[in-house]
Design an enzyme around this catalytic site. Sequence first.
Site, PDB file in Angstrom:
ATOM      1  N   ARG A 191      -1.103  12.398  -6.692  1.00  0.00           N
ATOM      2  CA  ARG A 191      -0.378  12.344  -5.420  1.00  0.00           C
ATOM      3  C   ARG A 191       1.115  12.389  -5.709  1.00  0.00           C
ATOM      4  NH1 ARG A 191       1.906   8.436  -2.138  1.00  0.00           N
ATOM      5  NH2 ARG A 191       1.438   6.849  -3.700  1.00  0.00           N
TER       6      ARG A 191
ATOM      7  N   ILE B 217       0.842  -1.192   0.000  1.00  0.00           N
ATOM      8  CA  ILE B 217       0.000   0.000   0.000  1.00  0.00           C
ATOM      9  C   ILE B 217       0.880   1.246   0.000  1.00  0.00           C
ATOM     10  CG2 ILE B 217      -1.881   1.193   1.167  1.00  0.00           C
ATOM     11  CD1 ILE B 217      -2.513  -1.645   0.004  1.00  0.00           C
ATOM     12  N   GLU B 218       0.814   1.992  -1.092  1.00  0.00           N
ATOM     13  CA  GLU B 218       1.649   3.181  -1.252  1.00  0.00           C
ATOM     14  C   GLU B 218       0.818   4.412  -1.565  1.00  0.00           C
ATOM     15  OE1 GLU B 218       5.183   2.609  -3.631  1.00  0.00           O
ATOM     16  OE2 GLU B 218       5.045   0.424  -3.414  1.00  0.00           O
ATOM     17  N   GLY B 219      -0.452   4.389  -1.171  1.00  0.00           N
ATOM     18  CA  GLY B 219      -1.316   5.532  -1.393  1.00  0.00           C
ATOM     19  C   GLY B 219      -2.662   5.322  -0.727  1.00  0.00           C
TER      20      GLY B 219
END
Length: 482
Positions: free
Chosen positions: A392, A140-142
């Site tokens: 982002r 999970i990077e966002g």
Amino acid sequence: MLTAFDVNCNSNYASYYGQNSARNQKALGEYCKDATEDVIVLAFMNGFPNILLNFANACETTFEGSSLLHCPDMAKDIKYCQSQGKAVILSMGGASGAYGFSGDSDAIAFADTVWNMFFKGKAEQRPFDDAVLDGIDLDIEGGSGAGYPAFINQLRTHFASDSSKKYYIAAAPQCPFPDSYLGTTLNSAWFDMVYVQFYNNYCGVNAYPTWFNFGDWDNWAKTKSINKDVKVFIGVPGSPSAASSGYVDGATLTSIYNSVRSKYSSLGGIMTWDCAIFNLDVYLDLNLYKLGTVQHNQYFHHHHTQGCNGQKFAICNSGSWYTGSCPPSTSCYLNGNAAVCDWPNGRSTDACAVSGGGAALSKRQDFAKVSLITRPNLRPKPANAKGSRPTRVEFVAGDIVDNKYSMVVKIQSNKSAFTGNWSIAFTLPDGQTVDSTSRGAASTGDKSVTIKSDPSSEEAKNMAAIFKITGTFTGNYALPDT
């Protein structure tokens, strides 16, 4: 004789597969012919709860009338990999894509969907047909952290209903502790394995031993993790081009691995990004620790004349092996291809001189000086960018030596792909300059920086752009204040 994956070992090897990083990705089954591999992580399910799968050239067919991938060839390879003792798990998330849960109820319902589509449940459309995966990985990077503990708990309830096999929950946080996106989830849900990304950050393997922070993750495993037997992997890029920063050669990685193994019981092994770009030199060196002993093979005799295994060392001298142990309180390290004895903190000492069998070990070289920096200022800084589309941006510290720095910039579209013609502008902290960028061209004015892409070298559509900036600084280094 085949050996099945054992999550309790500290010499496991995990690789990500599916993004064709080197543009030469082979069929999944080809990588499972390699005895070194223990876990294959399929990357990615980069959209959920509205499922979007992306495995690059490994699977490009969909179910009729649907955008959902249907991968019968991968399904056959998954079964083959499992027949070879490998665990095959599916990674959710990644650097680009649209994913996340609105809350616990959304996450619980999606856990049911995942069980039905990829495990022992039933669904009208199953991307891998009747192949049953061995687990899930969260990269999970966002987005927000909402719902992930509930998702894991519900999925583990399904796992418990099937006693015929072992299932696994894994995660791939970045090395700054705690992780910006998974920190709360890691403390409140069960994990079997954690593939810490020790690259593209100030705390990567390339910063060993000064800022390399495996100790923070070992402490988490023993004091904060729900599963006190969770295994922490050293995640590394498989080649210099696999990441913006953090690559080390096989000999250096083997030395770091041996040091970590001698100190931290939570070690699970090595993770690399990714199969398609994995460097052969790393593979050969990692084979040395695979069986926990120095291998007496032809390649090692001809190319690697010295090796380490914790406190023990081995020297190939005139075709025969001389083995021994380093003095008390010291360990064996690889410095290039040379095995050396030294204190864990790298302090030079004459007491480390070891000789015998007509060969000798030398002292390790002094570590490079690293500048004084403020660690909280080096944690990844994500922010929603102001611009023409929801985007982002994240700044991540890379190498910091003397007054020079490198910084990784990650741009991710939250919805639709953007074209190859893009630019980003931001403000540098006081005392910093930009000298180069690995992607596009940089222009500066006072403290402002603009990075503009080169459309001729970009793909037509991108969900993410990741590149490295280098420059100089004065005082304490800090990331741009987003």
